[in-house]
Design an enzyme around this catalytic site. Structure first.
Site, short mmCIF file in Angstrom:
data_model
loop_
_atom_site.label_atom_id
_atom_site.label_comp_id
_atom_site.label_asym_id
_atom_site.label_seq_id
_atom_site.Cartn_x
_atom_site.Cartn_y
_atom_site.Cartn_z
N CYS A 149 -1.98 1.31 -4.40
CA CYS A 149 -0.73 2.00 -4.72
C CYS A 149 -0.69 2.42 -6.19
CB CYS A 149 0.50 1.19 -4.33
SG CYS A 149 0.83 -0.26 -5.32
N CYS A 172 0.87 -1.18 0.00
CA CYS A 172 0.00 0.00 0.00
C CYS A 172 0.91 1.22 0.00
CB CYS A 172 -1.00 -0.01 1.15
SG CYS A 172 -0.32 0.17 2.80
N CYS A 231 3.38 0.58 -8.40
CA CYS A 231 3.81 -0.80 -8.17
C CYS A 231 4.48 -1.35 -9.42
CB CYS A 231 2.62 -1.68 -7.82
SG CYS A 231 1.88 -1.25 -6.25
#
Length: 133
Positions: free
Chosen positions: A85, A11, A89
């Site tokens: 996120c 996250c 990522c």
């Protein structure tokens, strides 16, 4: 997948959702799954309300330290679970990716965080069933 799968929870701040998920997975799977967590913009400490919510479940995440997301962590993981996120990522072909849509507990009260915690618990229980039976 290797005999002992590795799961990475990601996250943004690595201070709430991903830490709660990692806490549950360690608690439920023991040493049968390697558990990692990280954030694209990690905070300096875990959200104290998330710590409180997990303590109510008998799981201590108070010593967890938010970590920066690295390419290496993604590469060594069999399953990468993101929690808001977005495009930060890294993506590697051949990995299993899931995006869990969960409200961010940052700055929220304990009632709201308990709801996020309980949602995470259900998802982690299903993941454990799927990965190790």
């Amino acid at each position: 997948m290797t005999s002992k799968p590795t799961v990475l929870f990601v996250c943004v701040h690595n201070a709430g959702r991903s830490q709660m998920a990692a806490g549950y997975l360690r608690h439920l799977a023991g040493d049968r799954i390697t558990v990692l967590s990280a954030g694209s913009e990690p905070r300096d400490k875990v959200n104290p309300v998330a710590v409180q919510a997990m303590t109510e479940e008998g799981i201590d995440i108070s010593q967890a330290v938010p970590k920066i997301l690295t390419t290496g962590a993604v590469q060594e993981s069999d399953v990468v679970i993101t929690m808001g996120c977005g495009d930060t990522c890294p993506y590697f072909p051949g990995k299993r990716y899931e995006d869990w849509v969960l409200d961010d507990p940052a700055g929220q009260d304990i009632e709201m965080v308990r709801g996020v915690r309980d949602d995470i618990k259900r998802r982690v229980q299903a993941l454990v069933q799927e990965l190790i039976g």
